[in-house]
Design an enzyme around this catalytic site. Structure first.
Site, PDB file in Angstrom:
ATOM      1  CB  CYS B  35      73.514  42.164  62.165  1.00 44.59           C
ATOM      2  SG  CYS B  35      74.402  43.704  62.010  1.00 44.59           S
ATOM      3  CB  CYS B 105      71.948  32.214  55.442  1.00 47.11           C
ATOM      4  SG  CYS B 105      70.667  32.752  56.580  1.00 47.11           S
TER       5      CYS B 105
END
Lengths: 387, 288
Positions: B35, B105
């Site tokens: 990913c 993130c």
């Protein structure tokens, strides 16, 4: 800020000082309109035509087959939309999965309008699946082939002389996006390669951004792209961008010498030294065929770490490069080129592209080779996969 | 080049608390190599029940590294109850903000922390309780509960935002309809489908399904009945869109260049979908 080591020449190149010098008079003094009837403006027409002749000599074609555009993307759009419009709604477009977005997006737009588009696959080393290409050429009806000469990410070359000949034999119109090939290989010669159209961009060969070329062989069915003026023999309206056209002429004149004077092998030697040095870092892999490749391009992957993080660290060392990782593209997917090559996913997110030019020197290569082992080590220590 | 704050660059260049802990009390792992980002977070509690030590390892870009590093600094000394309240928005705030496209993130940090706390409590290594939590994005393996959480914490209103925060929908885009349906429900918007879609107990007829459920039903049928048959010949199919009773597909692999693909479309794909979904009027079209 440390010294700049510019290794991103497939993104853009430094305008050559000779090119800038050639352009300056057309900003300061000779700014007239090339279509004017008086000497002040009309005299620059000769400079435009002189530049056109230099581009034509470089490409091995007639000056009237050179159309000046604003960029490589415009040239690609012109070739693709203009030809499909001329061929009619039954036309099939044959292209590849690894093209630049300037080709992919027009093809996708045509697909949405109902035009059949064949997306040719590539092998694991990025070379073209010629069997698929031949099968596509055997399909009935009018066809346009549009394929890149050299890949911008990997530098892998398609055999354009052979592909153009196959297209010609099949009665298909053949366009090549040669943006990355022009000036970097010998043999971009339209007197020998039976391509109908070729695109390239000035800023990849040390001219400034904002100028491109579409070569259109006489008799090619392609509609004008910009309407509204007689310029470029009616193919592309818009007052001539004189300084940039003159600059491109100078850049082509220099590139014509450079493809034969040994500069390319000097660049290849630097690239090979960079490649050999980086391959000493454990697990490093080179993406793309090593032989059928531009002399200036190196695409490498460092598994278990991510490209953007490497680029930021390289930036601290003054090194400019690029990456095919998702995080650098602004999308969430890594490079469509590496994915089309079926690159292992350990390679996808950790790829870097270094691209050299005539201005690259040993110090630039050394800067990368000095910095890279430490960067990889640091990031692998951070990574849960990087024992 | 991203417009990273000084704090993000500081934590990227000088990440705090990198590494592993011997015999940790809780370990959370999220993301995957495939990913493009992954985070392994572990902590050890002190005698006072507070987080005495915390370490991380991150595979990812500058903001993923910075988010992980920031998270470890934030939770050190917290009780697990306090740590459980830390959200991705807190991480982003601690870093003086992240670019919108990089918010995922910070979400990765929050999810690793949740996973580590769950691991401490249950000893379980699975990230989430996945029962009744449908997988929405198959490309990035994002479940409905993760999308709902991101919407609620960050007050998201568009599919694009959900993609920026969770990555869901960021690759093939097949699940964008499903994400829109989740957003509509969360924001209390009148969904196009309403009652029928919610009555999931009784098998609703295909025409009454919500757009998201239609996509899921078609995808399931393709996986079960169509793909195995195509795979025999080295082919595959992807679902492009479902609009009412029209299903748009794209053939892949050998089927993509097969001259007889239209026969496969009608004789196999359409026939199987009609049968499986109980929708005799369903029409399959090939795009590209």
């Amino acid at each position: 800020m440390s010294e700049l080591h510019y290794l991103d020449n497939n993104a853009t190149t430094m305008p050559a000082p000779e090119v800038v010098d050639a352009m300056m008079p057309f900003f300061r003094d000779r700014w007239g309109n090339a279509s004017s009837m008086y000497e002040f403006g009309g005299s620059v027409r000769r400079d435009v035509e002189d530049a056109r002749a230099k581009v034509a000599a470089f490409l091995g074609c007639e000056p009237r087959e050179v159309v000046f555009t604003s960029c490589g993307s415009e040239s690609d759009n012109h070739a693709i939309f203009g030809t499909v419009e001329a061929l009619g709604p039954g036309a099939t477009v044959i292209t590849t999965k690894v093209e630049h977005p300037a080709v992919i997006q027009p093809c996708k737009a045509l697909e949405q309008r109902g035009v059949r588009v064949v997306w040719l696959p590539v092998h694991n080393d990025g070379t073209l699946d010629m069997d698929a290409y031949k099968a596509a050429l055997a399909m009935p009806g009018p066809k346009l082939v549009t394929m890149m000469w050299a890949n911008n990410e990997t530098g892998v070359l398609f055999p354009i002389p052979e592909c153009a000949a196959l297209a010609k034999a099949a009665g298909a119109v053949f366009h090549t996006d040669a943006t990355q090939a022009v000036g970097k290989i010998d043999g971009v010669d339209m007197a020998k390669v039976p391509a109908d159209m070729l695109s390239f961009s000035g800023h990849k060969i040390h001219a400034p951004k904002g100028i491109g070329v579409l070569f259109v062989r006489r008799g090619t069915p392609v509609r004008p792209f910009l309407l509204g003026g007689h310029q470029e023999s009616g193919r592309r309206a818009g007052t001539e961008n004189v300084p940039y056209i003159v600059g491109l002429g100078k850049a082509c004149e220099m590139a014509a010498v450079e493809v034969r004077d040994g500069t390319l092998s000097r660049i290849a030697a630097l690239r090979d030294r960079l490649q050999a040095g980086l391959l000493r870092i454990p697990d490093t892999v080179v993406n793309g065929n090593l032989e059928a490749r531009l002399p200036n391009t190196l695409n490498v992957s460092f598994p278990y770490i991510e490209g953007e993080a490497m680029l930021y660290h390289l930036g601290d060392a003054g090194v400019c490069a690029s990456s095919g990782s998702a995080c650098t593209s602004g999308s969430l997917e890594p490079s469509h080129v590496l994915r089309a090559m079926d690159a292992p996913f350990t390679s996808l997110h950790g790829s870097l592209r270094f691209s050299l030019s005539r201005y690259t020197n040993d110090a630039d290569v050394d800067a990368v080779l000095d910095a890279m082992p430490g960067i990889v080590k640091t990031l692998r220590e951070l990574s849960p996969y990087g024992h | 080049m991203w417009d990273y704050s000084e704090k993000v660059l500081d934590h990227f260049h000088h990440p705090r608390n990198v590494g592993t802990i011997e015999n940790p009390d809780g370990v959370g792992e999220v993301g995957a190599l495939a990913c493009g980002d992954a985070l392994k977070l572990m902590f050890k509690l002190g005698p006072d029940g507070r987080i005495a030590d915390v370490k991380f390892q991150t595979f990812g870009c500058a903001s993923a590294i910075a988010s992980s590093s920031a998270l470890t600094e934030m939770i050190k000394g917290m009780t697990l109850e306090e740590a459980a309240k830390v959200t991705n928005a807190d991480i982003a705030k601690y870093l003086d903000g992240l670019p919108e496209q990089k918010m995922h993130c910070s979400v990765m940090g929050m999810e690793a922390l949740e996973a580590a706390i769950a691991n401490y409590k249950t000893g379980d290594t699975t990230v989430r309780e996945l029962k009744d939590d449908p997988l929405v994005c198959t490309c990035f393996n994002v479940h409905e509960s993760e999308i709902v959480e991101a919407i609620r914490i960050n007050k998201l209103t568009t599919v694009e935002q959900v993609t920026n925060y969770t990555k869901a929908g960021g690759a093939c885009g097949k699940c964008k309809g499903a994400i829109q349906a989740i957003l509509d429900r969360e924001l209390g918007r009148p969904a196009a489908d309403s009652p029928a879609a919610k009555a999931s107990s009784a098998p609703a007829s295909f025409a009454d399904l919500s757009p998201a459920k239609k996509v899921l039903a078609v995808e399931k049928a393709l996986e079960k009945l169509v793909r195995p048959a195509l795979a025999v010949d080295g082919g595959d199919v992807e679902l492009v869109d479902v609009q009412g009773g029209r299903v748009q597909i794209r053939f892949l692999g050998h089927c993509a260049h097969c001259m007889a693909a239209h026969l496969t479309q009608d004789g196999l794909v359409q026939a199987k979908l009609r049968e499986e979904l109980g929708a005799p009027d369903l029409v399959v079209e090939t795009v590209q």
